[in-house]
Motif scaffolding. Structure first.
Motif, PDB file in Angstrom:
ATOM      1  N   LYS A  13      -9.778  -8.991  -6.574  1.00 11.48           N
ATOM      2  CA  LYS A  13      -9.618  -7.802  -7.418  1.00 11.48           C
ATOM      3  C   LYS A  13      -9.712  -6.519  -6.599  1.00 11.48           C
ATOM      4  CE  LYS A  13     -11.155  -9.195 -11.950  1.00 11.48           C
ATOM      5  NZ  LYS A  13     -12.240  -9.055 -12.916  1.00 11.48           N
ATOM      6  N   VAL A  14     -10.604  -6.531  -5.627  1.00  8.41           N
ATOM      7  CA  VAL A  14     -10.726  -5.358  -4.753  1.00  8.41           C
ATOM      8  C   VAL A  14      -9.425  -5.171  -3.978  1.00  8.41           C
ATOM      9  CG1 VAL A  14     -11.870  -4.507  -2.663  1.00  8.41           C
ATOM     10  CG2 VAL A  14     -13.250  -5.331  -4.575  1.00  8.41           C
ATOM     11  N   PRO A  47     -11.035  -5.462   6.938  1.00  9.76           N
ATOM     12  CA  PRO A  47     -10.907  -4.165   6.257  1.00  9.76           C
ATOM     13  C   PRO A  47      -9.628  -4.124   5.410  1.00  9.76           C
ATOM     14  CG  PRO A  47     -11.221  -3.888   8.644  1.00  9.76           C
ATOM     15  CD  PRO A  47     -10.973  -5.347   8.396  1.00  9.76           C
ATOM     16  N   LEU A  48      -9.694  -3.433   4.279  1.00 11.72           N
ATOM     17  CA  LEU A  48      -8.548  -3.348   3.383  1.00 11.72           C
ATOM     18  C   LEU A  48      -7.334  -2.731   4.084  1.00 11.72           C
ATOM     19  CD1 LEU A  48     -10.438  -2.100   0.209  1.00 11.72           C
ATOM     20  CD2 LEU A  48      -9.434  -4.370   0.559  1.00 11.72           C
ATOM     21  N   GLY A  49      -7.597  -1.750   4.940  1.00  5.43           N
ATOM     22  CA  GLY A  49      -6.512  -1.060   5.634  1.00  5.43           C
ATOM     23  C   GLY A  49      -5.652  -2.024   6.449  1.00  5.43           C
ATOM     24  N   ARG A  51      -2.713  -1.431  -4.965  1.00  2.00           N
ATOM     25  CA  ARG A  51      -2.164  -0.543  -5.997  1.00  2.00           C
ATOM     26  C   ARG A  51      -2.367   0.918  -5.588  1.00  2.00           C
ATOM     27  NH1 ARG A  51      -4.657  -1.290 -11.798  1.00  2.00           N
ATOM     28  NH2 ARG A  51      -6.251   0.046 -10.880  1.00  2.00           N
ATOM     29  N   ASP A  52      -3.585   1.217  -5.099  1.00  2.00           N
ATOM     30  CA  ASP A  52      -3.867   2.589  -4.650  1.00  2.00           C
ATOM     31  C   ASP A  52      -2.998   2.966  -3.460  1.00  2.00           C
ATOM     32  OD1 ASP A  52      -5.671   2.765  -6.661  1.00  2.00           O
ATOM     33  OD2 ASP A  52      -7.470   2.888  -5.396  1.00  2.00           O
ATOM     34  N   ALA A  64      -6.414  -6.241  -4.848  1.00  2.49           N
ATOM     35  CA  ALA A  64      -5.361  -5.839  -5.784  1.00  2.49           C
ATOM     36  C   ALA A  64      -5.419  -4.334  -6.024  1.00  2.49           C
ATOM     37  CB  ALA A  64      -5.520  -6.598  -7.101  1.00  2.49           C
ATOM     38  N   ARG A  65      -6.639  -3.836  -6.205  1.00  2.00           N
ATOM     39  CA  ARG A  65      -6.787  -2.418  -6.491  1.00  2.00           C
ATOM     40  C   ARG A  65      -6.432  -1.559  -5.286  1.00  2.00           C
ATOM     41  NH1 ARG A  65     -11.561  -0.989 -10.475  1.00  2.00           N
ATOM     42  NH2 ARG A  65     -11.789   1.233 -10.109  1.00  2.00           N
ATOM     43  N   ALA A  66      -6.807  -2.037  -4.108  1.00  4.92           N
ATOM     44  CA  ALA A  66      -6.510  -1.281  -2.886  1.00  4.92           C
ATOM     45  C   ALA A  66      -5.001  -1.225  -2.661  1.00  4.92           C
ATOM     46  CB  ALA A  66      -7.195  -1.926  -1.684  1.00  4.92           C
ATOM     47  N   TYR A  89      -1.159  -9.162 -11.177  1.00  4.47           N
ATOM     48  CA  TYR A  89      -2.371  -9.955 -10.949  1.00  4.47           C
ATOM     49  C   TYR A  89      -2.391 -11.136 -11.914  1.00  4.47           C
ATOM     50  CZ  TYR A  89      -7.271 -11.327 -10.852  1.00  4.47           C
ATOM     51  OH  TYR A  89      -8.421 -12.071 -10.772  1.00  4.47           O
ATOM     52  N   ILE A 106       1.623  -4.161  -8.431  1.00  4.41           N
ATOM     53  CA  ILE A 106       0.795  -5.374  -8.401  1.00  4.41           C
ATOM     54  C   ILE A 106       0.943  -6.186  -9.682  1.00  4.41           C
ATOM     55  CG2 ILE A 106      -1.578  -6.262  -8.204  1.00  4.41           C
ATOM     56  CD1 ILE A 106      -0.502  -4.764  -5.713  1.00  4.41           C
TER      57      ILE A 106
END
Lengths: 549, 134
Positions: free
Chosen positions: B23-24, B118-120, B30-31, B26-28, B38, B36
């Motif tokens: 979920k984290v 890391p999300l990046g 999307r941001d 998916a949100r990253a 899900y 997305i």
């Protein structure tokens, strides 16, 4: 001007002009702003005071003498492969000085699929032990004295089946039911909110919990039918206050259901048990346990009209935070888990599991579990912190944080009531959204480096190199072996007896009668877990989640 | 053309309910401007591939913490080939041992990310590799 204001102005301010602090603002993992200094002025005196251990509101401990009389139960979890594999691990841990046992089940067992079900493929015996029927449980508990050691089971949507199996194992071994001690987790609210293993919709799932509590109140005086769990709520990303609030909200929901069925609160509340995480934010965690105890005592007295002090006394199992462990530089996890375990002990836990150093990599190895158990033994035997009760009680910081967390959790509980109660908040996705928001905030803090994780976003090494220990590997033949054994088991049993027991179970499930007795009869007849769970799918239906992210 | 956002199907396959990470992520994503889809939990490989083909996604991101990854990812890869959709970028995440990561990447999973990633890094990898619509 208060003394603190004077100190800030006369002593701190000129010093800050010369030496800056490391950060503009210090916050906890839960987002709480931490003050530079706590003093007596921060500690709100309350009408009922902090009380004494073993007395309302149990802030300073649920029992009068705490660990001076009885140390917390050292309860390392075990569960992998088939029942014989896990039995080896349980006996090993007992031989190393563990004082209670705790079982993790694999995903198919948790969700009501037998090992040969299509949906179980690839999952049998991986995240826990695979238990298909009562003879598996017999094998799992082989040579373990059920009259002498308590057995805790991390089992939720299918908890009533495992409780029935445990009762039948005890009966067949001649262990009296009133001597059977242990816990079934059975916290379905937490599943919908955080851990996400479910079978049936919310209402029939709640009814199963109710039936277990009522049955246990009547027949199993030493059994904790439900272990109301904040652990998974926190691990899914919640803050400390959310952990307390959402857990107690689940406790309120179960209690209301049982009371509505006609059983007085004081007849079952003393056996309600709780479960929290010990995360890395040391002082906040200690405060959290104390806050939860005081808040539950008030809820029991004021909301449910409890008269028996035992009903107001919150007892909890604690597990150090799996999510705090890192795959990089994994030996650091020993230190993290030790500090977390110490927070649990300062917080007054009744039972503790310390996570293995290798848990960010795999199911824990025997060595990892031994080190974790030794961590508990060192805290108990060598540190001296268990010689006095609530040693951080009276610390300005801890008392102020305790008040804050209790206040925030109480506000959440008011909001939950205003939104129509716990079940409504599960179905609307309120809890799930609050947790997802907190998880995302916390991840962004790690991304930005604002939240340091040693070895991961700071103090990294170029090359991590080989692992400093061997990790546990699941025998790849487990699934095939389990499936073959299950087919033999089905061929051996009296099918007519199984069919008739399942038919009776289906009939009872469609009424409002207690399902425990017909489930026990089905287990005695050698019905499998999957068959029992399937029998209730027709009257109950299946849960469909409200997806939020 | 880069004005069409990258479409990503993100989901969980198998029985485990650990969905914090997915979920984290998916949100990253999307941001970061991606579109997305899900799936929610407890999906089967067939369901995921069906949705991916229907929705014509560029990327599939699957999270597995149950240890069933060596069963699940090869199933998805086979199904993608069956549907002539093996140009879809398949990435994975979870508690997965390095040796399994290497095997999965050899089989055709574009990248397997660990719990400390890391999300990046995930966002950059998708931007660099989900190129077929560009």
């Amino acid at each position: 001007m208060s003394d603190v204001e004077r100190w800030e102005r006369e002593t701190v301010a000129p010093f800050l002009d010369r030496v800056e602090e490391r950060r503009q603002e210090f916050t906890t993992r839960s987002g709480r702003v931490v003050r530079r200094l706590y003093t007596a002025a921060d500690v709100l005196r309350r009408d009922d005071g902090e009380g004494f251990p073993g007395e309302f509101p149990f802030l300073r401990g649920p029992y009068p003498t705490m660990y001076r009389a009885r140390p917390w139960t050292m309860r390392q979890i075990a569960g992998y492969g088939g029942p014989e594999d896990t039995n080896d691990r349980l006996r090993y841990l007992i031989a190393q000085g563990q004082t209670g046992i705790s079982i993790d089940f694999d995903m198919p067992t948790l969700m009501g699929f037998d090992s040969d079900h299509e949906d179980a493929s690839g999952e049998v015996g991986r995240e826990g032990v695979a238990i298909d029927h009562v003879d598996d449980l017999h094998a799992l508990l082989d040579s373990i004295d059920l009259g002498a050691i308590s057995v805790s089971m991390t089992i939720n949507p299918t908890a009533w089946v495992l409780l029935a199996m445990h009762v039948v194992v005890a009966e067949e071994r001649g262990v009296p039911l009133d001597g059977l001690a242990g816990t079934t987790q059975a916290d379905i609210v937490k599943e919908f909110v955080a851990q996400k293993e479910w079978v049936y919709p919310v209402a029939p799932s709640m009814r199963l919990v109710r039936d277990m509590i009522v049955f246990s109140a009547e027949r199993l005086p030493r059994w904790n039918a439900v272990n109301i769990s904040g652990y998974h709520i926190r691990e899914a990303g919640a803050t400390a206050s959310q952990e307390v609030a959402f857990t107690l909200a689940a406790g309120i929901a179960y209690s209301e259901d049982v009371v509505a069925s006609g059983l007085p609160f004081d007849d079952f509340a003393p056996r309600l048990s709780f479960y929290f995480v010990a995360d890395s934010e040391f002082l906040e965690e200690v405060a959290k346990f104390r806050a939860a105890r005081r808040l539950w005592a008030r809820i029991a007295r004021d909301r449910f009209g409890a008269e028996n002090p035992e009903s107001m006394r919150l007892r909890f199992h604690c597990q150090t935070a799996g999510s705090a462990l890192t795959a990089r530089q994994p030996l650091n996890n020993i230190v993290r888990a030790s500090l977390q375990a110490l927070a649990a002990v300062f917080g007054g836990a009744q039972s503790l599991h310390v996570s293995g150093m290798d848990e960010a990599l795999a199911i824990p190895s025997e060595l990892a579990m031994k080190v974790a158990l030794r961590t508990q033994q060192i805290i108990l035997e060598e540190s001296g912190v268990s010689s006095t009760i609530d040693p951080l009680g009276g610390s300005y910081a801890v008392e102020a944080l305790t008040n804050e967390i209790e206040q925030e959790a109480a506000e959440y509980l008011e909001e939950i009531d205003a939104r129509g109660g716990t079940v409504e908040c599960v179905e609307s996705g309120f809890f799930q959204q609050e947790i997802a928001d907190a998880a995302y905030r916390s991840q962004l803090e790690k991304e930005s480096g604002e939240r340091v994780v040693v070895g991961v976003n700071a103090y990294r090494e170029q090359q991590d190199g080989a692992l400093p220990f061997e990790i546990h590997r699941i025998d790849p033949k487990t699934e095939a072996r389990k499936v073959a054994a299950l087919r033999e088991f089905r061929a051996r049993r009296d099918q007519a007896r199984v069919d008739s027991a399942l038919e009776e179970l289906g009939r009872v499930a469609a009424t409002d009668e207690n399902v425990m007795l017909p489930t026990i009869e089905a287990v005695r007849a050698r019905a499998t877990g999957g068959e029992i769970v399937d029998t209730l799918r027709a009257p109950f239906g299946t849960y469909v989640e409200t997806v939020v992210f | 053309m880069t004005d069409t956002p990258i479409r990503v199907l993100v989901g969980k396959v198998g029985l485990d309910g650990h969905d914090r990470g997915v979920k984290v992520v998916a949100r990253a994503l999307r941001d970061a401007g991606m579109e997305i889809i899900y799936t929610g939990l407890h999906r089967k490989a067939t369901e995921v591939v069906h949705v991916a083909v229907q929705e014509d996604v560029d990327v599939i991101g699957i999270s597995v913490l149950s240890g069933a990854h060596m069963t699940i990812f090869p199933q998805i890869l086979d199904l993608l080939r069956e549907h002539d959709a093996d140009d879809v970028l398949l990435i994975g995440g979870g508690t997965i041992l390095q040796e399994d990561v290497e095997e999965l990447e050899r089989l055709g999973v574009a990248r397997v990310f660990g719990v400390d990633t890391p999300l990046g890094e995930i966002i950059e990898f998708i931007r660099a590799n989900a190129g077929r619509r560009m």
